[in-house]
Structure formats: structure tokens, C-alpha cells
Design an enzyme around this catalytic site. Sequence first.
Site, mmCIF file in Angstrom:
data_model
loop_
_atom_site.group_PDB
_atom_site.id
_atom_site.type_symbol
_atom_site.label_atom_id
_atom_site.label_comp_id
_atom_site.label_asym_id
_atom_site.label_seq_id
_atom_site.Cartn_x
_atom_site.Cartn_y
_atom_site.Cartn_z
ATOM 1 N N GLY A 17 0.774 -1.247 0.000
ATOM 2 C CA GLY A 17 0.000 0.000 0.000
ATOM 3 C C GLY A 17 0.798 1.285 0.000
ATOM 4 C CB SER A 18 4.327 2.237 -0.701
ATOM 5 O OG SER A 18 4.541 1.912 -2.046
ATOM 6 C CE LYS A 70 -12.060 -10.463 -12.310
ATOM 7 N NZ LYS A 70 -10.819 -10.782 -13.012
ATOM 8 N NE ARG A 96 -8.858 -10.557 -6.220
ATOM 9 C CZ ARG A 96 -9.080 -11.858 -6.257
ATOM 10 N NH1 ARG A 96 -9.680 -12.411 -7.278
ATOM 11 N NH2 ARG A 96 -8.740 -12.611 -5.247
ATOM 12 C CG HIS A 114 3.025 -3.009 -14.828
ATOM 13 N ND1 HIS A 114 2.628 -4.121 -14.106
ATOM 14 C CD2 HIS A 114 4.068 -3.409 -15.610
ATOM 15 C CE1 HIS A 114 3.391 -5.156 -14.452
ATOM 16 N NE2 HIS A 114 4.264 -4.755 -15.361
HETATM 17 C C1 GAR Z 1 3.701 -1.366 -7.302
HETATM 18 O O1 GAR Z 1 5.049 -1.455 -7.646
HETATM 19 C C2 GAR Z 1 2.819 -1.451 -8.527
HETATM 20 O O2 GAR Z 1 3.393 -0.872 -9.664
HETATM 21 C C3 GAR Z 1 2.670 -2.940 -8.700
HETATM 22 O O3 GAR Z 1 2.506 -3.428 -7.393
HETATM 23 C C4 GAR Z 1 3.272 -2.607 -6.513
HETATM 24 C C5 GAR Z 1 2.423 -2.254 -5.317
HETATM 25 O O4 GAR Z 1 3.170 -1.601 -4.337
HETATM 26 N N1 GAR Z 1 1.574 -3.257 -9.569
HETATM 27 C C6 GAR Z 1 1.578 -4.240 -10.459
HETATM 28 O O5 GAR Z 1 2.516 -5.007 -10.590
HETATM 29 C C7 GAR Z 1 0.333 -4.327 -11.329
HETATM 30 N N2 GAR Z 1 0.505 -5.232 -12.395
HETATM 31 P P1 GAR Z 1 2.468 -0.859 -3.137
HETATM 32 O O6 GAR Z 1 1.459 -1.851 -2.547
HETATM 33 O O7 GAR Z 1 3.562 -0.559 -2.150
HETATM 34 O O8 GAR Z 1 1.796 0.371 -3.652
#
Ligand code: GAR
Length: 191
Positions: A17-18, A70, A96, A114
Site C-alpha cells: 500500500g505505499s 467475479k 486482479r 505498473h
Molecule cells: C507497485 O510497484 C505497482 O506498480 C505494482 O505493485 C506494486 C504495489 O506496491 N503493480 C503491479 O505489478 C500491477 N501489475 P504498493 O502496494 O507498495 O503500492
Amino acid sequence: MATQSRHKIAVFASGYGSNFEVIARAAQAGDIPAEVALMVCDKPTARVCSLADELSVEKFVFSAKDYASKADYEREIVSQCRERGVELICLAGYMRLVDEELLNAYKGQIINIHPSLLPAFPGVNPLERAMEYGVKVYGATIHYVDETLDGGKIIAQRAIEYEGNDIEELTELIHEAEHKLYINTLQKLLK
Ligand code: GAR
């Protein structure tokens, strides 16, 4: 900032969740013209759930296994978003694939971040796969969401040159870049 000029947004996350934290704090500080009206999470034990409580952001937490399909849980998500007047959905580590119910209800109003320079390395473990490939310029992408995995029109990107082989160091650099990119993009999109 006047409440009327703030757009209601929802942030969807599945883990740490950053990105959610940075968006919620920026909204609360008035750095983006938004109110995070809802955090949606599909993992009840994820850190992002307690973070939402700490930041006093309303949350909708669900387990896919509690729904017959879903379409059923997506219908519930849409109704949770609509109830709060959500205009834009920001996926931030929501692991998801978004499907028809959500896509049709929020056409052109769902964005995702991403950790790669899409269209390179969509899907899981993009950093590990890119490093294995010998990539020297990594990055992050924000794009509109369609029915494909990490597909959809690109809105913004940030490149990061990195020649090392420390995945944790790289992850930190990417996160830093993502946080700036998300805030910057929301400032532009919500203007
Ligand atoms: C982030 O790096 C985001 O880009 C990635 O998950 C991470 C979540 O970090 N998303 C994906 O890979 C989507 N395909 P966070 O929970 O610390 O925000």
C-alpha cells in the site's frame, strides 16, 4: 482547497500500500484536487487495510471466495464506489484483472500503475524478469485499464537507469519513481 472542487477517487490495492499511502496523504494535504473516498482491497490481512484505518479512509475489503463469481464481487465494488460518488478508480498494486462489470461501469475512468516501461514486462514479477533479461533502463507506467493484463493506453511513464543486480535496491528506486509519477499524473488528470 474547497471541498466542491475535489474529485472523489477510489484506490484499489492488494498488499503493502505505499502508492495508496502517498495518494491518500497527497489528497489530505491538498496536493491533488481529490478525496480518497474509498480504498478497495481483496486481501483482508494486507497492510494496506490497516493503513486505510490509520489514514481514516473508508475501505471495502472482500475475499473473492465469498462470492459466487467475479461479476458478483465486481457488482458489489461498483455499488460501493457509486454510493460514495467515486469518479476515478486508481489501481495501485491491485493484483486482479478487472473485468466487464467494473470496466463498463467506469469506462475510461480506471487507471493502473505498473513497475515497467510497458508494453515491456506486463504481468507478475516484472522487475525480476527485466533484471534477468539484462535490462539497463527500468521504469514505471500509468495507463488506462482495459480487459487485457497491464494493457490499455499509456498516460505517463518514468524511466530509471539501473545497472546493478540488487532487486531490493531496484524495487525501492521504482517505488520512489512510482509515487512521484502517480501524484504528478493525478494532478494533470484531475485539473
Ligand atoms: C507497485 O510497484 C505497482 O506498480 C505494482 O505493485 C506494486 C504495489 O506496491 N503493480 C503491479 O505489478 C500491477 N501489475 P504498493 O502496494 O507498495 O503500492
